[in-house]
Design a protein around this motif. Structure first.
Motif, PDB file in Angstrom:
ATOM      1  N   LEU A 285       0.835  -1.213   0.000  1.00 24.51           N
ATOM      2  CA  LEU A 285       0.000   0.000   0.000  1.00 24.51           C
ATOM      3  C   LEU A 285       0.866   1.259   0.000  1.00 24.51           C
ATOM      4  CD1 LEU A 285      -2.721  -1.116   2.589  1.00 24.51           C
ATOM      5  CD2 LEU A 285      -3.001  -0.878   0.106  1.00 24.51           C
ATOM      6  N   ALA A 286       1.980   1.236   0.757  1.00 14.12           N
ATOM      7  CA  ALA A 286       2.838   2.419   0.851  1.00 14.12           C
ATOM      8  C   ALA A 286       3.555   2.694  -0.465  1.00 14.12           C
ATOM      9  CB  ALA A 286       3.845   2.244   1.980  1.00 14.12           C
ATOM     10  N   THR A 287       4.137   1.665  -1.090  1.00 15.12           N
ATOM     11  CA  THR A 287       4.886   1.881  -2.331  1.00 15.12           C
ATOM     12  C   THR A 287       3.950   2.199  -3.497  1.00 15.12           C
ATOM     13  OG1 THR A 287       4.894  -0.526  -2.725  1.00 15.12           O
ATOM     14  CG2 THR A 287       6.839   0.440  -1.675  1.00 15.12           C
ATOM     15  N   GLY A 288       2.672   1.871  -3.344  1.00 14.14           N
ATOM     16  CA  GLY A 288       1.715   2.238  -4.386  1.00 14.14           C
ATOM     17  C   GLY A 288       1.568   3.736  -4.528  1.00 14.14           C
ATOM     18  N   GLN A 289       2.029   4.492  -3.496  1.00 15.71           N
ATOM     19  CA  GLN A 289       1.925   5.950  -3.527  1.00 15.71           C
ATOM     20  C   GLN A 289       3.095   6.613  -4.252  1.00 15.71           C
ATOM     21  OE1 GLN A 289      -0.982   7.216  -2.256  1.00 15.71           O
ATOM     22  NE2 GLN A 289      -1.377   5.007  -2.037  1.00 15.71           N
ATOM     23  N   LEU A 290       4.030   5.803  -4.774  1.00 17.90           N
ATOM     24  CA  LEU A 290       5.209   6.372  -5.441  1.00 17.90           C
ATOM     25  C   LEU A 290       4.890   6.925  -6.827  1.00 17.90           C
ATOM     26  CD1 LEU A 290       7.929   3.715  -4.490  1.00 17.90           C
ATOM     27  CD2 LEU A 290       7.750   6.071  -3.650  1.00 17.90           C
ATOM     28  N   GLY A 291       3.739   6.594  -7.367  1.00 18.67           N
ATOM     29  CA  GLY A 291       3.357   7.120  -8.678  1.00 18.67           C
ATOM     30  C   GLY A 291       1.861   7.166  -8.834  1.00 18.67           C
ATOM     31  N   LYS A 292       1.432   7.907  -9.826  1.00 23.32           N
ATOM     32  CA  LYS A 292      -0.001   8.007 -10.073  1.00 23.32           C
ATOM     33  C   LYS A 292      -0.551   6.697 -10.625  1.00 23.32           C
ATOM     34  CE  LYS A 292       0.035  13.004 -10.889  1.00 23.32           C
ATOM     35  NZ  LYS A 292      -0.257  14.099 -11.864  1.00 23.32           N
ATOM     36  N   THR A 293       0.311   5.935 -11.279  1.00 20.22           N
ATOM     37  CA  THR A 293      -0.076   4.615 -11.786  1.00 20.22           C
ATOM     38  C   THR A 293       0.889   3.580 -11.208  1.00 20.22           C
ATOM     39  OG1 THR A 293       1.349   4.755 -13.734  1.00 20.22           O
ATOM     40  CG2 THR A 293      -0.898   5.631 -13.952  1.00 20.22           C
ATOM     41  N   GLN A 294       0.481   2.334 -11.268  1.00 23.68           N
ATOM     42  CA  GLN A 294       1.364   1.281 -10.767  1.00 23.68           C
ATOM     43  C   GLN A 294       2.636   1.202 -11.591  1.00 23.68           C
ATOM     44  OE1 GLN A 294       0.767  -0.590  -7.896  1.00 23.68           O
ATOM     45  NE2 GLN A 294       2.919  -1.134  -8.248  1.00 23.68           N
ATOM     46  N   SER A 295       2.527   1.414 -12.890  1.00 24.64           N
ATOM     47  CA  SER A 295       3.700   1.381 -13.758  1.00 24.64           C
ATOM     48  C   SER A 295       4.700   2.466 -13.366  1.00 24.64           C
ATOM     49  CB  SER A 295       3.282   1.556 -15.225  1.00 24.64           C
ATOM     50  OG  SER A 295       4.413   1.592 -16.061  1.00 24.64           O
ATOM     51  N   GLN A 296       4.180   3.655 -13.081  1.00 25.31           N
ATOM     52  CA  GLN A 296       5.064   4.749 -12.662  1.00 25.31           C
ATOM     53  C   GLN A 296       5.694   4.447 -11.303  1.00 25.31           C
ATOM     54  OE1 GLN A 296       3.122   8.555 -12.491  1.00 25.31           O
ATOM     55  NE2 GLN A 296       4.987   9.655 -11.956  1.00 25.31           N
ATOM     56  N   ALA A 297       4.931   3.891 -10.387  1.00 30.32           N
ATOM     57  CA  ALA A 297       5.453   3.533  -9.066  1.00 30.32           C
ATOM     58  C   ALA A 297       6.554   2.476  -9.190  1.00 30.32           C
ATOM     59  CB  ALA A 297       4.309   3.012  -8.187  1.00 30.32           C
ATOM     60  N   ASN A 298       6.362   1.550 -10.122  1.00 27.86           N
ATOM     61  CA  ASN A 298       7.386   0.524 -10.347  1.00 27.86           C
ATOM     62  C   ASN A 298       8.711   1.148 -10.787  1.00 27.86           C
ATOM     63  OD1 ASN A 298       5.401  -1.354  -9.775  1.00 27.86           O
ATOM     64  ND2 ASN A 298       5.029  -1.902 -11.928  1.00 27.86           N
ATOM     65  N   ARG A 299       8.645   2.096 -11.697  1.00 22.95           N
ATOM     66  CA  ARG A 299       9.867   2.730 -12.206  1.00 22.95           C
ATOM     67  C   ARG A 299      10.596   3.494 -11.108  1.00 22.95           C
ATOM     68  NH1 ARG A 299       6.478   3.817 -16.675  1.00 22.95           N
ATOM     69  NH2 ARG A 299       6.186   5.976 -15.981  1.00 22.95           N
ATOM     70  N   VAL A 300       9.834   4.164 -10.243  1.00 20.21           N
ATOM     71  CA  VAL A 300      10.455   4.917  -9.151  1.00 20.21           C
ATOM     72  C   VAL A 300      11.137   3.955  -8.170  1.00 20.21           C
ATOM     73  CG1 VAL A 300      10.036   6.436  -7.177  1.00 20.21           C
ATOM     74  CG2 VAL A 300       8.851   6.858  -9.353  1.00 20.21           C
ATOM     75  N   LEU A 301      10.448   2.892  -7.795  1.00 17.34           N
ATOM     76  CA  LEU A 301      11.036   1.932  -6.864  1.00 17.34           C
ATOM     77  C   LEU A 301      12.291   1.292  -7.468  1.00 17.34           C
ATOM     78  CD1 LEU A 301      10.958   0.345  -4.226  1.00 17.34           C
ATOM     79  CD2 LEU A 301       9.407  -1.301  -5.335  1.00 17.34           C
ATOM     80  N   TYR A 302      12.225   0.942  -8.745  1.00 18.58           N
ATOM     81  CA  TYR A 302      13.367   0.341  -9.423  1.00 18.58           C
ATOM     82  C   TYR A 302      14.589   1.257  -9.366  1.00 18.58           C
ATOM     83  CZ  TYR A 302      16.277  -1.343 -13.303  1.00 18.58           C
ATOM     84  OH  TYR A 302      17.319  -1.783 -14.078  1.00 18.58           O
ATOM     85  N   SER A 303      14.376   2.539  -9.555  1.00 19.64           N
ATOM     86  CA  SER A 303      15.501   3.478  -9.558  1.00 19.64           C
ATOM     87  C   SER A 303      16.205   3.499  -8.197  1.00 19.64           C
ATOM     88  CB  SER A 303      15.025   4.884  -9.936  1.00 19.64           C
ATOM     89  OG  SER A 303      14.204   5.439  -8.912  1.00 19.64           O
ATOM     90  N   TYR A 304      15.447   3.377  -7.125  1.00 18.13           N
ATOM     91  CA  TYR A 304      16.064   3.370  -5.784  1.00 18.13           C
ATOM     92  C   TYR A 304      16.781   2.047  -5.512  1.00 18.13           C
ATOM     93  CZ  TYR A 304      14.154   7.846  -4.359  1.00 18.13           C
ATOM     94  OH  TYR A 304      13.886   9.196  -4.257  1.00 18.13           O
ATOM     95  N   LEU A 305      16.182   0.949  -5.945  1.00 15.68           N
ATOM     96  CA  LEU A 305      16.841  -0.343  -5.772  1.00 15.68           C
ATOM     97  C   LEU A 305      18.204  -0.346  -6.464  1.00 15.68           C
ATOM     98  CD1 LEU A 305      13.800  -2.769  -6.357  1.00 15.68           C
ATOM     99  CD2 LEU A 305      14.837  -2.126  -4.172  1.00 15.68           C
TER     100      LEU A 305
END
Length: 654
Positions: free
Chosen positions: A422-442
């Motif tokens: 639920l928390a990481t879902g807030q990293l982007g307006k869409t799930q795809s965008q949230a995935n890209r943001v999380l990937y960049s930090y990893l």
């Protein structure tokens, strides 16, 4: 008047014999033989003229002499250099002078790997023939005497000695001085017996006369299996074949020299000149490892792996401020002094070469992204249901529970998978965008890339690009499933947070010390800013709740007098043989003191099959033992400051 007759010539008559000439024969007048007027009879052989024969013989001799002259000219003028080189080769013998291999030491200069004098046990098979040894079964007798000393097979030794056309064979390499002393003493005994027997007229057999030694060297690891996974080992030729021995073989090996001397009949001519090129010793390697901390880590993980009947485990200890690796322990291990008895599966460095899904210890990176992107704060309310439907799966936490009303800090403290999704879902307006943001930090934290150690066989881990994440991976990667890492990468993540958000490439080598005694420090490791210092401090406080709060999952990692930050992990494990999920990976990661971090410790155990498999239960105590020992060894004092008490839950009715 008639003409006068010419006077007659006086012809001497036979001499008169005197009284003293009686019995002596009168000399005979030689008769003149008239030529035979008759013609030569037909068929009579006439002698040929000898001059043509003499000419042929002279020509043949001339050709022979000319051949010798041409050959002499070729040898002395045309091919003089070639024949001189051949003569030089036959006259002079060259031997390699092996360079002494450099030592490997810990950070205090204590030897972890060193080189000592050794002996290659050799033999002259011709001296074991019946004629030379005066014994019909000399090879068998010698083999029976040498086998127990060398720890070799008797039949194999006998076969080596049964080669009369050979003058050299190696019976055993790199034996200790004690082994050669045993053989030398035995040779002396047999030599005395042989001499006494000859004095009595016997044959005087000596079956060990043909055994000799050549000076060699041997790699020794004084601490046995301590840090074997890091150090590696050397092969039969004395070259690095694993670990740092292989990685730094060029620096450790040095450069071999050579010696050339005149010989005659296989023996050195002492009065002739000698050409020698001295060997250059290898450099000593000083590691960042602390021997005592390595010992504590290795002992703790070995005991727990045995107790849990696990496949294996690893502990990594790192200086959070410098990136230096203070310990890297694996269990089971191996003894590099005796590779022949080592288990092949345990001979690598599993802490760098094993790849596995980290589980909940990976959630700290998800929280770092959420805080850095200002998608939430530690006090943000997160309502966590018992089940969460996302994509094609129904997700749950490790335990069934009623709806939890947690803060973001509470999500980390209670290690909620659903709350993390639920928390990481807030990293982007869409799930795809949230995935890209999380990937960049990893990626910034070093996942999917080599750690920078340059260690042979190290795995970079597995992290697919966000566009390739499956439907389930979009929601499992935030809580540590669907990506893979090694233990060193996991430790580096927590060191990055402990170091105020700056990742420092881990290092194992402090520097080298050359033959001249000069110390050359290693290059400074690369530094990368991953998150802000504010985010790092916030994360440290949240991790402290995992250990310090009674609702946290890491209470067994508490250390009296110190503030501890840490995170538990329990992940489904992919069985490398079956290729499917079977068993668990238990882990714990953290640093201390939480408010002024100095030391990072990471522990993981693969497939525990006895007792608990939760990271907080079996890895938390290991973390405590190793961290407590490391803090004392490094003389890190408690800060004495009061910990921040971040809320774990919230009242939904307030």
């Amino acid at each position: 008047m008639p003409p006068k007759e010419p006077p007659r010539r006086r012809v001497p008559g036979p001499a008169r014999r005197g009284p003293g000439d009686r019995g002596r024969p009168a000399p005979r007048r030689p008769r003149r033989t008239a030529p035979d007027p008759r013609p030569a009879a037909a068929g009579r052989i006439r002698l040929g003229n000898p001059r043509p024969r003499l000419r042929l013989v002279s020509l043949a001799l001339t050709l022979v002499m000319l051949t010798f002259v041409v050959r002499l000219l070729q040898v002395q003028a045309v091919d003089a250099g070639t024949y001189a080189a051949m003569a030089e080769k036959n006259r002079y013998m060259s031997h390699k002078l092996a360079a002494e291999r450099g030592r490997i030491t810990d950070r205090a200069g204590i030897a972890l790997a060193t080189t000592v004098d050794a002996h290659d046990i050799t033999a002259d098979p011709k001296m074991f023939t019946p004629e030379e040894s005066k014994a019909p079964d000399a090879p068998e007798q010698a083999a029976a005497l040498l086998a127990p000393i060398l720890g070799a097979d008797r039949a194999e030794l006998a076969n080596k000695l049964k080669a009369p056309k050979s003058r050299y064979t190696v019976l055993a390499r790199r034996q200790t001085p004690q082994v050669w002393k045993q053989i030398k003493d035995l040779k002396s005994v047999f030599a005395e017996k042989a001499a006494a027997e000859r004095a009595k007229g016997g044959p005087g057999a000596n079956v060990l006369a043909g055994v000799f030694q050549e000076t060699s060297s041997r790699r020794v690891y004084p601490n046995g299996d301590l840090a074997a996974g890091i150090l590696g080992y050397v092969n039969a030729d004395g070259r690095g074949a694993g670990g740092l021995e292989s990685m730094l073989d060029k620096e450790l090996a040095g450069k071999d020299g050579s010696i050339t001397y005149a010989q005659s009949g296989g023996r050195r001519v002492p009065t002739a000149g000698t050409r020698e090129k001295p060997a250059v010793p290898g450099s000593d390697i000083e590691l960042t490892i602390d021997r005592d901390i390595q010992w504590a880590a290795q002992r703790a993980i070995s005991e727990q792996v045995t107790k849990s009947k696990a496949d294996r485990g690893y502990v990594v200890v790192q200086n959070a401020r410098t990136g230096e690796v203070l310990a890297m322990a694996n269990a089971p291990g191996f003894n590099p002094n005796d590779i022949s008895r080592a288990n092949a599966a345990a001979m690598g460095n599993a802490a760098l070469q094993d790849v596995y899904e980290p589980g909940s210890t990976s959630k700290v990176m998800s929280m770092a992204a959420v805080l850095e992107e200002q998608a939430a704060t530690p006090g943000t309310h997160v309502t966590v249901p018992n089940r969460l439907h996302r994509g094609d799966r129904l997700f749950k936490d490790d335990i069934d529970h009623p709806t939890w009303y947690l803060t973001l800090n509470g999500v980390l403290a209670k290690s909620s998978n659903i709350g993390t999704i639920l928390a990481t879902g807030q990293l982007g307006k869409t799930q795809s965008q949230a995935n890209r943001v999380l990937y960049s930090y990893l990626r910034k934290f070093g996942i999917g890339s080599p750690t920078g150690l340059g260690y042979p066989g190290e795995t970079p881990g597995i992290l697919a690009k966000p566009q390739d994440w499956s439907t389930s991976q979009q929601f499992t990667i935030p809580f540590g499933q669907g990506l893979s890492i090694n233990a060193m990468q996991a430790a580096s993540v927590y060191s990055t947070i402990a170091n105020g958000g700056v990742r420092i490439e881990p290092t194992l080598v402090r520097g080298t010390r050359g033959p001249d005694g000069r110390f050359n420090p290693a290059e400074a490791p690369e530094k990368t800013r991953v998150v802000s210092e504010k985010t790092a401090k916030t994360l440290a406080a949240m991790l402290e709740s995992v250990v310090g709060n009674e609702e946290g999952t890491g209470t067994k990692a508490r250390i009296p007098g110190y503030r501890v930050a840490g995170k538990t992990g329990t992940a489904n494990r992919v069985d490398p043989e079956l290729g499917r999920y079977r068993g668990y990976t238990a882990s714990f990661a953290g640093f201390a003191p939480a408010d002024k971090p100095q030391i990072t410790v990471y522990c993981a155990i693969q497939n525990p099959t006895r007792g608990s498999y939760f990271g907080g239960q079996i890895c938390g105590p290991i973390y405590k033992k190793v961290m407590e020992f490391a803090l004392k060894t490094q003389q890190v004092a408690p800060t004495g400051a009061a910990p921040a008490r971040l809320p774990v839950t919230f009242d939904p009715g307030a």
